[in-house]
Scaffold this active site. Structure first.
Site, PDB file in Angstrom:
ATOM      1  CB  SER A  28      -3.545 -10.976   3.180  1.00 25.30           C
ATOM      2  OG  SER A  28      -2.377 -10.252   2.859  1.00 25.30           O
ATOM      3  CE  LYS A  69      -3.605  -1.855  -0.958  1.00 26.35           C
ATOM      4  NZ  LYS A  69      -4.505  -1.450  -2.035  1.00 26.35           N
TER       5      LYS A  69
HETATM    6  N1  PMP Z   1      -3.218  -7.792   2.221  1.00 23.80           N
HETATM    7  C1  PMP Z   1      -2.951  -6.848   3.158  1.00 23.80           C
HETATM    8  C2  PMP Z   1      -2.090  -7.232   4.305  1.00 23.80           C
HETATM    9  C3  PMP Z   1      -3.503  -5.568   3.048  1.00 23.80           C
HETATM   10  O1  PMP Z   1      -3.260  -4.646   3.995  1.00 23.80           O
HETATM   11  C4  PMP Z   1      -4.338  -5.261   1.949  1.00 23.80           C
HETATM   12  C5  PMP Z   1      -4.958  -3.888   1.859  1.00 23.80           C
HETATM   13  N2  PMP Z   1      -6.117  -3.794   2.657  1.00 23.80           N
HETATM   14  C6  PMP Z   1      -4.603  -6.274   1.012  1.00 23.80           C
HETATM   15  C7  PMP Z   1      -4.004  -7.509   1.169  1.00 23.80           C
HETATM   16  C8  PMP Z   1      -5.584  -6.094  -0.118  1.00 23.80           C
HETATM   17  O2  PMP Z   1      -5.308  -5.044  -0.959  1.00 23.80           O
HETATM   18  P1  PMP Z   1      -6.486  -4.273  -1.684  1.00 23.80           P
HETATM   19  O3  PMP Z   1      -7.027  -3.272  -0.699  1.00 23.80           O
HETATM   20  O4  PMP Z   1      -5.824  -3.606  -2.826  1.00 23.80           O
HETATM   21  O5  PMP Z   1      -7.529  -5.235  -2.085  1.00 23.80           O
END
Ligand code: PMP
Length: 303
Positions: free
Chosen positions: A263, A42
């Protein structure tokens, strides 16, 4: 590599072929986004949201930036705001990791917590309410801002194509705001319409149906279908349990020396499922958005 601003270290992260053998010898590659200076995928978004707001005249020298976030976008926005000396208020549901909240504050952001039970919707509502009260404020609003998928369409997608230089049979990635997935999926499909794009969510996210509920996998999972998915042809959505995601977090540390967040663990679990249905020897690309270090207080390595 000599650089003069930390922002120059954003992007161009390594694409690693994972030391994972699948029955049909699919090559699984992961883009290591924890190598960004703020520690996540991000950072790319923080930079582009602020650059976009400035370009459109919505952010001037003294504008207060307000953003609802699960954490990593907050860190990315705080990093981008620090270099421009802009004040930042981040609205974070209290359930998200203490480490991420500490890092946002370290970069100079003020934090406003909202009740966990209200989810990200509660944080969105609070951010809008604060913006109504604070003169000269701007909410980039990652959940609807086209600059979110645009960032990944213009940076991450081309980097993956350039790094691999081979056909990609499948792209597998999680969705929180959906910006990463939508941007990269659209880019890869524009390069090769045969690339299958598969979105990953935790149990308790609504894409495959069922009510929204709490989950331990952090950063992915949606309470509403991301608007960025509207014109996207998504080939499949896989729902991964917290247990399956965390099992992969532990496995990758032991088997590959990789310190990945939950994630990323969900992305591995989903990639292994997708790999079984791909042609032998083909390529699958996934994303590791951040590292395990920001979840140690949540006992990420305990079964
Ligand atoms: N994994 C993590 C650890 C995140 O912080 C995020 C952002 N919320 C994502 C995946 C997913 O990214 P996006 O918001 O672009 O779907």
């Amino acid at each position: 590599m000599l650089i003069h601003h930390i922002q120059e270290a954003i992007g161009n992260t390594p694409l690693l072929e994972l030391p994972i053998t699948t029955p049909n010898h699919v090559h699984i590659y992961a883009k290591l986004e924890m190598f960004n200076p703020g520690g996540s995928i991000k950072d790319r978004l923080g930079e582009s949201l602020l650059a976009d707001g400035i370009r459109r005249g919505l952010i001037t020298k003294h504008t207060t930036i307000i953003e609802p976030t699960a954490g990593n976008t907050g860190i990315g926005v705080a990093l981008a705001a620090q270099s421009r000396q802009l004040p930042v208020i981040l609205v974070v549901p209290e359930k998200f990791s203490a480490e991420k909240q500490t890092l946002m504050q370290a970069l100079g952001a003020k934090l406003v917590n909202t009740p966990s039970a209200e989810g990200i919707q509660g944080a969105i509502a609070k951010a809008k309410a604060l913006a109504a009260d604070i003169p000269d404020s701007y909410v980039p609003m990652q959940f609807t801002n086209p600059a979110n998928p645009g960032t990944y369409f213009h940076t991450l997608g081309p980097e993956i194509s350039h790094d691999l230089r081979e056909p990609i049979a499948a792209f597998v990635a999680g969705a929180g705001s959906g910006g990463t997935f939508a941007g990269v999926a659209a880019y890869l499909k524009s390069q090769d319409p045969r690339t299958q794009v598969i979105v990953v969510e935790p149990e308790g996210s609504i894409l495959n149906g069922g009510p929204a509920h709490a989950h331990r996998t952090e950063g992915i999972g949606v309470e509403f279908t991301p608007p960025f998915f509207e014109h996207l042809q998504i080939d499949d959505t896989l729902t991964i349990s917290d247990n399956a995601a965390f099992a992969q977090v532990r496995a990758l540390a032991q088997q590959a020396g990789l310190l990945i967040g939950s994630s990323s663990g969900a992305a591995v679990a989903a990639s292994l499922q997708v790999a079984t249905r791909l042609p032998a020897g083909s390529n699958l690309v996934t994303i590791f958005p951040d590292s395990s270090e920001r979840y140690l207080s949540e006992a990420i390595y305990q079964a």
